[in-house]
Motif scaffolding. Sequence first.
Motif, PDB file in Angstrom:
ATOM      1  N   SER A  10       3.064  62.184  81.935  1.00 48.65           N
ATOM      2  CA  SER A  10       2.478  62.670  83.189  1.00 48.65           C
ATOM      3  C   SER A  10       3.521  63.421  83.993  1.00 48.65           C
ATOM      4  O   SER A  10       4.721  63.262  83.784  1.00 48.65           O
ATOM      5  CB  SER A  10       1.948  61.486  84.007  1.00 48.65           C
ATOM      6  N   MET A  11       3.066  64.235  84.959  1.00 49.78           N
ATOM      7  CA  MET A  11       3.960  65.098  85.724  1.00 49.78           C
ATOM      8  C   MET A  11       4.962  64.310  86.560  1.00 49.78           C
ATOM      9  O   MET A  11       6.024  64.794  86.885  1.00 49.78           O
ATOM     10  CB  MET A  11       3.150  66.029  86.615  1.00 49.78           C
ATOM     11  N   GLU A  12       4.616  63.098  86.944  1.00 45.89           N
ATOM     12  CA  GLU A  12       5.532  62.257  87.710  1.00 45.89           C
ATOM     13  C   GLU A  12       6.055  61.176  86.794  1.00 45.89           C
ATOM     14  O   GLU A  12       5.330  60.255  86.412  1.00 45.89           O
ATOM     15  CB  GLU A  12       4.826  61.627  88.918  1.00 45.89           C
ATOM     16  N   VAL A  13       7.279  61.300  86.386  1.00 44.07           N
ATOM     17  CA  VAL A  13       7.892  60.338  85.466  1.00 44.07           C
ATOM     18  C   VAL A  13       8.602  59.276  86.283  1.00 44.07           C
ATOM     19  O   VAL A  13       9.543  59.581  87.020  1.00 44.07           O
ATOM     20  CB  VAL A  13       8.897  61.042  84.531  1.00 44.07           C
ATOM     21  N   SER A  14       8.137  58.053  86.210  1.00 46.68           N
ATOM     22  CA  SER A  14       8.757  56.975  86.977  1.00 46.68           C
ATOM     23  C   SER A  14      10.015  56.505  86.290  1.00 46.68           C
ATOM     24  O   SER A  14      10.130  56.544  85.062  1.00 46.68           O
ATOM     25  CB  SER A  14       7.782  55.796  87.133  1.00 46.68           C
ATOM     26  N   GLU A  57       7.323  76.907  77.918  1.00 42.88           N
ATOM     27  CA  GLU A  57       6.646  75.686  78.359  1.00 42.88           C
ATOM     28  C   GLU A  57       7.653  74.651  78.855  1.00 42.88           C
ATOM     29  O   GLU A  57       7.397  73.925  79.827  1.00 42.88           O
ATOM     30  CB  GLU A  57       5.808  75.125  77.222  1.00 42.88           C
ATOM     31  N   ALA A  58       8.770  74.582  78.170  1.00 40.26           N
ATOM     32  CA  ALA A  58       9.818  73.640  78.601  1.00 40.26           C
ATOM     33  C   ALA A  58      10.341  74.006  79.983  1.00 40.26           C
ATOM     34  O   ALA A  58      10.573  73.130  80.839  1.00 40.26           O
ATOM     35  CB  ALA A  58      10.953  73.624  77.582  1.00 40.26           C
ATOM     36  N   LEU A  59      10.512  75.305  80.248  1.00 36.79           N
ATOM     37  CA  LEU A  59      10.993  75.728  81.566  1.00 36.79           C
ATOM     38  C   LEU A  59       9.966  75.427  82.644  1.00 36.79           C
ATOM     39  O   LEU A  59      10.324  75.041  83.771  1.00 36.79           O
ATOM     40  CB  LEU A  59      11.322  77.227  81.550  1.00 36.79           C
ATOM     41  N   THR A  60       8.681  75.626  82.306  1.00 35.28           N
ATOM     42  CA  THR A  60       7.615  75.305  83.264  1.00 35.28           C
ATOM     43  C   THR A  60       7.636  73.818  83.603  1.00 35.28           C
ATOM     44  O   THR A  60       7.487  73.427  84.770  1.00 35.28           O
ATOM     45  CB  THR A  60       6.247  75.687  82.679  1.00 35.28           C
ATOM     46  N   GLU A  63      10.411  72.958  86.050  1.00 35.97           N
ATOM     47  CA  GLU A  63      10.190  73.369  87.437  1.00 35.97           C
ATOM     48  C   GLU A  63       9.435  72.313  88.231  1.00 35.97           C
ATOM     49  O   GLU A  63       9.506  72.300  89.465  1.00 35.97           O
ATOM     50  CB  GLU A  63       9.418  74.692  87.465  1.00 35.97           C
ATOM     51  N   GLU A  64       8.736  71.422  87.556  1.00 35.15           N
ATOM     52  CA  GLU A  64       7.877  70.462  88.257  1.00 35.15           C
ATOM     53  C   GLU A  64       8.261  69.004  88.005  1.00 35.15           C
ATOM     54  O   GLU A  64       7.662  68.110  88.611  1.00 35.15           O
ATOM     55  CB  GLU A  64       6.405  70.683  87.842  1.00 35.15           C
ATOM     56  N   ASN A  65       9.201  68.742  87.118  1.00 34.76           N
ATOM     57  CA  ASN A  65       9.521  67.363  86.743  1.00 34.76           C
ATOM     58  C   ASN A  65      11.025  67.116  86.706  1.00 34.76           C
ATOM     59  O   ASN A  65      11.826  68.041  86.510  1.00 34.76           O
ATOM     60  CB  ASN A  65       8.930  67.050  85.356  1.00 34.76           C
ATOM     61  N   HIS A  66      11.338  65.839  86.885  1.00 34.10           N
ATOM     62  CA  HIS A  66      12.743  65.408  86.839  1.00 34.10           C
ATOM     63  C   HIS A  66      13.180  65.196  85.396  1.00 34.10           C
ATOM     64  O   HIS A  66      12.488  64.562  84.612  1.00 34.10           O
ATOM     65  CB  HIS A  66      12.913  64.095  87.616  1.00 34.10           C
ATOM     66  N   VAL A  67      14.322  65.738  85.050  1.00 33.03           N
ATOM     67  CA  VAL A  67      14.906  65.577  83.710  1.00 33.03           C
ATOM     68  C   VAL A  67      16.384  65.283  83.874  1.00 33.03           C
ATOM     69  O   VAL A  67      17.053  65.882  84.717  1.00 33.03           O
ATOM     70  CB  VAL A  67      14.701  66.854  82.861  1.00 33.03           C
ATOM     71  N   ASP A  68      16.887  64.354  83.047  1.00 24.93           N
ATOM     72  CA  ASP A  68      18.301  63.981  83.135  1.00 24.93           C
ATOM     73  C   ASP A  68      19.150  64.687  82.092  1.00 24.93           C
ATOM     74  O   ASP A  68      20.266  65.124  82.373  1.00 24.93           O
ATOM     75  CB  ASP A  68      18.442  62.460  82.972  1.00 24.93           C
ATOM     76  N   ILE A  69      18.614  64.775  80.847  1.00 22.04           N
ATOM     77  CA  ILE A  69      19.363  65.376  79.741  1.00 22.04           C
ATOM     78  C   ILE A  69      18.462  66.385  79.042  1.00 22.04           C
ATOM     79  O   ILE A  69      17.279  66.141  78.805  1.00 22.04           O
ATOM     80  CB  ILE A  69      19.823  64.297  78.726  1.00 22.04           C
TER      81      ILE A  69
END
Length: 445
Positions: A10-14, A57-60, A63-69
Amino acid sequence: MKNEMTDVPSMEVSTETVDEEPILTLLLLDDEQDILNALKRLLRKSYNVVAFTDGCEALTYLEENHVDIIMSDMRMPNMDGADFLTKSQDIYPGAIRLLLTGYSDVDSTIKAINDGGIYTYIGKPWDNQDLQLTLSKVSDHYLLKKETKRLNEQVIKANKELAELNQSLEEKVNVRTEALQASKQKLHSALNIQKDLLCDVLDMMSATIEYRTGFSPGHSKRIAIQCKVLAKSLKLDETNCQRVYLCALLHEIGTVGLTDEILQANTLGADNIDDALITHPIIGAKIVGKVKRFALLTENILHQNENIDGTGFPDHLSGEDIPIGARIIRVVKDFDYLIAGKANDKKMSIANAYSWMKERSGVWYDRQVLQNFIDLLGKRVSDDNEMEFSIGLEALRPGNKLLEDLILHNGNVMLTAGQEVNETMIKKLREYEDTYNTKVTLFVA
């Protein structure tokens, strides 16, 4: 190859925690689905894995989600790994970037390192254990950076709050300081008023003593100043020097209880000393002791007529049992009597007074106190601008300014305070000494 996004959460990753350790989100990009599946099976227990086969798609998603690595393959159609990592850095600069590359991609790898800001690269084919170890180190590095950033933000916030607090405290301190300064000024003014009042009272008491004894104006203060300067030469501290000064100023206050006949008697060296004269220090100590503030002055006033050998009055104290202030007053007041005493009709020259007192050094007078006093008057050097030096005609020089009137034996004033001495005056003074077989003592600065 058809682009597709697989296993997208989902767009919001807890953020989840395992044993209080955060699970990091790992974004994978590779145009080969089999490679993505292999990586997901290997890493899914340790990371929240999101995988893409298409760079756009990965760049999109970024833009909307948190990623660490972020870990990307190097060779892909449409957008290679170097370009993707460079663009991902603009979107999410805080993420750690890794590059999957073959050994033949050296030039592209260097470009990705320079432009994409990658942390490290992993060669294809990879070893699972080496890959997991590398990602573990990357995770530790990322968490350390994140914690460092968090702590820095806390420090910045704390510094800002501290600066605001300091500003507030500074304003409060300034207000308080102004209030304290105002209070201090009021207290200072009140103390000055009390000090002036005390000085007025002391001046009144000195004037009373001089009126009763017939001494010239300034007599008590002259002795008091000489006693204070002598105390300084004996290395007494400022408090004791001031105490000696006050004691000397009031040392004759007990004379208010004496008869005129006793006051006119010549006492130094007399064979018979009237009991009433012996008791005047006792009377003075009782008078001064009635004023609570002056209670500490009583012992110096009481014992001013003690002899260093124990034959004095009223308690026959000897040596250092006699208070130092009393020993100082004894030397100064006796010397003043010998050279300028109103009741002394056999006034001595200063040199003869020194000799007379030295004969009684160790008997009547403290040796060190007497010698310091003689040295003090002889050198005529003092840091007290009120100091009066007793001199005879042999030491008088043209230009010396008198501090007290010179009163002749018949009561007439020959020279007045403030006059500068000249040769003519000195000549007339010598004639006066020869005519009346007496010695003139003058008081100068």
